[in-house]
Design a protein around this motif. Structure first.
Motif, short mmCIF file in Angstrom:
data_model
loop_
_atom_site.label_atom_id
_atom_site.label_comp_id
_atom_site.label_asym_id
_atom_site.label_seq_id
_atom_site.Cartn_x
_atom_site.Cartn_y
_atom_site.Cartn_z
N GLY A 149 -6.69 13.14 -5.02
CA GLY A 149 -6.72 13.05 -3.56
C GLY A 149 -5.35 12.93 -2.92
N ASN A 150 -4.31 12.73 -3.71
CA ASN A 150 -2.96 12.65 -3.13
C ASN A 150 -1.92 13.12 -4.15
N ASP A 151 -1.64 14.41 -4.11
CA ASP A 151 -0.71 15.01 -5.09
C ASP A 151 0.71 14.48 -4.97
N ALA A 152 1.02 13.82 -3.84
CA ALA A 152 2.38 13.30 -3.68
C ALA A 152 2.58 11.97 -4.42
N VAL A 153 1.50 11.45 -5.03
CA VAL A 153 1.62 10.23 -5.83
C VAL A 153 1.45 10.59 -7.30
N VAL A 154 2.47 10.26 -8.10
CA VAL A 154 2.40 10.48 -9.55
C VAL A 154 2.10 9.13 -10.19
N THR A 202 0.85 -1.20 0.00
CA THR A 202 0.00 0.00 0.00
C THR A 202 0.89 1.25 0.00
N ILE A 203 0.28 2.35 -0.43
CA ILE A 203 0.94 3.66 -0.33
C ILE A 203 -0.05 4.56 0.39
N THR A 204 0.37 5.12 1.53
CA THR A 204 -0.56 5.95 2.31
C THR A 204 0.00 7.36 2.44
N PRO A 205 -0.86 8.37 2.57
CA PRO A 205 -0.37 9.74 2.77
C PRO A 205 0.36 9.83 4.11
N ALA A 235 8.46 -5.98 4.21
CA ALA A 235 9.63 -5.73 5.06
C ALA A 235 9.44 -4.51 5.97
N GLY A 236 8.33 -3.80 5.83
CA GLY A 236 8.11 -2.61 6.67
C GLY A 236 7.66 -1.42 5.84
N ALA A 237 7.90 -0.21 6.36
CA ALA A 237 7.44 1.00 5.67
C ALA A 237 8.56 2.01 5.58
N GLU A 238 8.56 2.78 4.47
CA GLU A 238 9.55 3.87 4.32
C GLU A 238 8.80 5.13 3.93
N LYS A 239 9.31 6.28 4.41
CA LYS A 239 8.65 7.56 4.08
C LYS A 239 9.39 8.26 2.94
N PHE A 240 8.63 8.92 2.08
CA PHE A 240 9.22 9.65 0.95
C PHE A 240 8.46 10.96 0.73
N ASP A 241 9.11 11.89 0.03
CA ASP A 241 8.42 13.14 -0.33
C ASP A 241 7.35 12.87 -1.39
N ALA A 242 7.64 11.89 -2.29
CA ALA A 242 6.69 11.60 -3.38
C ALA A 242 6.89 10.16 -3.84
N ALA A 243 5.85 9.60 -4.48
CA ALA A 243 5.96 8.25 -5.06
C ALA A 243 5.53 8.31 -6.53
N VAL A 244 6.25 7.60 -7.39
CA VAL A 244 5.84 7.44 -8.79
C VAL A 244 5.36 6.00 -8.92
N VAL A 245 4.10 5.83 -9.26
CA VAL A 245 3.51 4.49 -9.33
C VAL A 245 3.46 4.02 -10.79
N THR A 246 4.18 2.92 -11.05
CA THR A 246 4.29 2.41 -12.43
C THR A 246 4.10 0.90 -12.40
#
Ligand SMILES: Cc1cc2nc3c(=O)[nH]c(=O)nc-3n(C[C@H](O)[C@H](O)[C@H](O)COP(=O)(O)OP(=O)(O)OC[C@H]3O[C@@H](n4cnc5c(N)ncnc54)[C@H](O)[C@@H]3O)c2cc1C
Length: 363
Positions: free
Chosen positions: A314-319, A161-164, A175-186
């Motif tokens: 709904g989530n501008d941080a996901v491209v 999953t990708i959550t805000p 393996a867990g979760a990592e935080k990022f400024d943005a995600a590109v989903v491909t």
């Protein structure tokens, strides 16, 4: 798209972390089978031409930077009824953008490319800035280059999953979760699984490629163009780079739906080959009709066949880059670059309005 986005983001100095359900260069999704067509002229929509020009420049750049021949410009023959809107779009896009091409009449086609048959009223255009791309080599070269530029790639690590998270995102894997400024989903055919609330339909389809051996030398002369027959019997093909066979593929209309991308049926039944046999008989009679190899892939199609490119509602941080509808590979370096624009700057100077997720009206 993911390998190219990783390259373009890493090239701009971003800190890049990539995840792949399998490992870069695998054949269990939309890429594989040794070749993809690159072309400059577009029979679906001439608005792709500026994006193809941008992709063209980036193909050259990636080849230069990796020192590998990722693409060979052998030309692409586009054939079909002269009066059909697809052939008219080809000619319009060639005229509008001054593309390097030749129009061939039936006599010239027979002389230079004796492997093809035309129907009465057909036109044939050779797009000269076209040819084949090597998909596996491209993906692995782009990923390796991104890694050289500092990217970290997690192989065999599906994103769950990708959550805000604040102004950014949190990416969850086993393996867990990592935080990022943005995600590109491909994620190609897995887009509905990862993003079940997507407001647009992406229809996942099963595509067959079949390889046939020629019975004459015509396919492997000095000129070895890829080809596309436009409507009404859309099909495409490429002479294999090893000079052994010709790969054929079919139009969207005949691809079966895929209910679960984790359970793709990779067995091709004999009856599924009938349409290939008919096309060979009608248009390429010097191919031996018994295939020597069959492969099955998946691709996501949008209703309009125009991919979804831009922020996730709904989530501008996901491209989101999805729904490439059977024609994405040639565009992939440009799409990776546009994803980098959107992820880093929130906007792109490239003309993507007709593909954008912003103000998109289709279902
Ligand atoms: C048979 C066939 C022929 C084609 N011919 C051409 C052609 O000649 N020219 C052309 O330009 N285009 C062509 N295309 C289209 C082109 O190959 C696709 O448009 C393109 O590969 C789509 O790229 P993508 O990155 O969106 O998806 P994919 O290539 O499917 O890649 C998706 C990736 O996401 C990964 N993934 C999925 N879910 C997750 C998850 N949850 N976490 C982490 N990773 C995940 C997968 O492992 C995969 O690596 C063809 C397609 C097919 C199937």
């Amino acid at each position: 798209m993911g390998s190219q986005a990783a390259w373009r983001l890493a090239a701009r100095g971003a800190e890049v972390v990539g995840y792949d359900r399998f490992a870069p260069g695998h054949d269990r999704s939309a890429a594989g089978g040794e070749t993809r067509i690159f072309r400059s002229a577009h029979f679906e929509d001439s608005r792709y031409v500026p994006l193809l020009k941008h992709a063209d420049a980036l193909w050259e750049e990636l080849q230069r930077e990796t020192g590998r021949e990722l693409r060979r410009l052998t030309g692409c023959l586009l054939m079909g009824p002269a009066e059909h809107h697809q052939m008219r779009t080809v000619l319009e896009s060639i005229a509008e953008h001054g593309l390097d091409h030749e129009v061939l009449d039936a006599e010239l086609l027979a002389k230079r490319f004796g492997q093809f048959r035309l129907e009465e009223g057909d036109a044939a255009v050779l797009d000269r800035r076209a040819g084949f791309i090597r998909p596996e080599l491209t993906i692995q070269s782009a990923v390796r280059h991104a890694e050289e530029l500092g990217a970290r790639i997690h192989r065999y690590t599906p994103v769950r999953t990708i959550t805000p998270s604040g102004s950014g995102v949190e990416v969850h894997t086993n393996a867990g979760a990592e935080k990022f400024d943005a995600a590109v989903v491909t994620v190609g055919p897995w887009v509905n699984d990862l993003l079940p609330d997507l407001p647009w339909e992406v229809d996942i389809r099963r595509l067959i490629n079949a390889w046939y051996v020629p019975t004459t030398d015509a396919w492997f002369g000095d000129e070895r163009p890829a080809f596309i027959r436009t409507a009404p019997t859309h099909c495409y093909g490429l002479p294999s780079p090893d000079g052994v066979s010709v790969k054929l593929g079919l139009s969207r209309a005949v691809h079966l739906p895929v209910d679960d991308p984790n359970r793709l049926n990779r067995t091709v039944e004999p009856h599924e080959l009938e349409i290939f046999t008919q096309l060979i008989e009608q248009y390429m009679p010097d191919l031996h009709p018994d295939p020597i190899r069959l492969s099955v892939f998946m691709e996501g199609y949008t209703e309009s066949s125009r991919p979804l490119v831009g922020p996730l509602p709904g989530n501008d941080a996901v491209v989101l880059l999805a729904g490439f509808s059977g024609h994405g590979f040639k565009l992939s370096p440009a799409m990776g670059d546009i994803a980098a624009d959107l992820a880093l700057d929130g906007a792109t100077p490239r003309p993507i309005e007709f593909l954008s997720t912003v103000n998109r009206t289709e279902a």
